[in-house]
Write an enzyme that holds these catalytic residues in place. Structure first.
Site, PDB file in Angstrom:
ATOM      1  N   ASP A  98      32.351  -8.994  11.169  1.00  0.00           N
ATOM      2  CA  ASP A  98      32.400  -7.873  10.236  1.00  0.00           C
ATOM      3  C   ASP A  98      32.489  -6.580  11.043  1.00  0.00           C
ATOM      4  O   ASP A  98      31.588  -6.264  11.817  1.00  0.00           O
ATOM      5  CB  ASP A  98      31.133  -7.897   9.379  1.00  0.00           C
ATOM      6  CG  ASP A  98      31.118  -6.865   8.278  1.00  0.00           C
ATOM      7  OD1 ASP A  98      32.138  -6.185   8.052  1.00  0.00           O
ATOM      8  OD2 ASP A  98      30.050  -6.729   7.629  1.00  0.00           O
ATOM      9  N   ASP A 100      32.829  -2.557  10.747  1.00  0.00           N
ATOM     10  CA  ASP A 100      32.636  -1.467   9.786  1.00  0.00           C
ATOM     11  C   ASP A 100      33.319  -0.183  10.234  1.00  0.00           C
ATOM     12  O   ASP A 100      33.399   0.112  11.429  1.00  0.00           O
ATOM     13  CB  ASP A 100      31.139  -1.196   9.586  1.00  0.00           C
ATOM     14  CG  ASP A 100      30.425  -2.342   8.901  1.00  0.00           C
ATOM     15  OD1 ASP A 100      31.060  -3.035   8.084  1.00  0.00           O
ATOM     16  OD2 ASP A 100      29.228  -2.550   9.174  1.00  0.00           O
ATOM     17  N   SER A 126      37.844  -5.163   4.033  1.00  0.00           N
ATOM     18  CA  SER A 126      36.600  -5.323   3.284  1.00  0.00           C
ATOM     19  C   SER A 126      36.691  -4.557   1.957  1.00  0.00           C
ATOM     20  O   SER A 126      37.585  -3.723   1.776  1.00  0.00           O
ATOM     21  CB  SER A 126      35.421  -4.820   4.119  1.00  0.00           C
ATOM     22  OG  SER A 126      35.510  -3.417   4.276  1.00  0.00           O
ATOM     23  N   HIS A 133      37.183  -7.900   7.972  1.00  0.00           N
ATOM     24  CA  HIS A 133      36.515  -9.181   8.160  1.00  0.00           C
ATOM     25  C   HIS A 133      37.474 -10.087   8.923  1.00  0.00           C
ATOM     26  O   HIS A 133      38.589 -10.340   8.467  1.00  0.00           O
ATOM     27  CB  HIS A 133      36.157  -9.829   6.824  1.00  0.00           C
ATOM     28  CG  HIS A 133      35.114  -9.093   6.057  1.00  0.00           C
ATOM     29  ND1 HIS A 133      34.912  -9.274   4.715  1.00  0.00           N
ATOM     30  CD2 HIS A 133      34.209  -8.170   6.452  1.00  0.00           C
ATOM     31  CE1 HIS A 133      33.925  -8.497   4.308  1.00  0.00           C
ATOM     32  NE2 HIS A 133      33.489  -7.813   5.347  1.00  0.00           N
TER      33      HIS A 133
END
Length: 184
Positions: A98, A100, A126, A133
């Site tokens: 993941d 961000d 995402s 992802h």
């Protein structure tokens, strides 16, 4: 054959053709950029989410550690509960990285560097539209969270669920990910 979108069994097509989809709705969905790999769709580890809180396809509380609250892809994708789909990681070798705040129409420099260090595997945007992802296979006992050159990285192998959008930036089957260079 199984439908590339929903994972249901598809009968042979006319004139010996191998059908890719179970019907028009899935064919249209596929061409709209929604492509979740078959490796995930065939596993009964799907839930829904509401503001990133896991719920069942009936709208009750779901758990990333209780298989009784999970369902198959077709049931979860047809449900109108919550805001979208989620996939549960249970330690069977499927992992998700993941990333961000690294995507604004394209991966930023650090995210692209990480992506380039991995084999061509399934990557999607995402739900926030600003993260990515990266899905694949790896041997990892517990999750890791770290920052590298300003890039926020979380890697999960089990006991978690991740939202799934189907908004692929890389449409590829899941690949074996060598995570050693990331974790040192």
């Amino acid at each position: 054959m199984i439908c590339e979108v929903c994972g249901t069994l598809v009968t042979a097509g006319a004139r010996g053709r191998k059908p890719r989809f179970c019907g028009t709705a899935c064919r249209v969905r596929s061409h709209r950029g929604h492509h979740i790999p078959a490796e995930l769709r065939v596993l009964p580890r799907w839930i829904r989410h509401n503001n990133k809180v896991p719920i069942t396809s009936q709208g009750n509380s779901a758990s990333s550690t209780n298989p009784l609250t999970w369902t198959d892809f077709q049931t979860a994708s047809k449900s109108k509960e919550g805001q979208g789909l989620g996939f549960v990681l249970n330690g069977d070798g499927i992992v998700c990285i993941d990333l961000d705040h690294c995507f604004d129409g394209k991966p930023n420099k650090e995210a692209q560097k990480l992506i380039d260090s991995l084999p061509n595997t399934y990557i999607e945007v995402s739900p926030s539209g600003t993260g990515l992802h990266v899905w694949g296979y790896a041997t990892l006992e517990k999750g890791r969270r770290f920052s590298r050159n300003g890039l926020s990285v979380e890697i999960y192998p089990n006991g978690r669920y991740l939202t799934v959008t189907g908004q692929a930036i890389t449409r590829a089957p899941l690949q074996e990910l060598d995570l050693a260079h990331l974790l040192t």
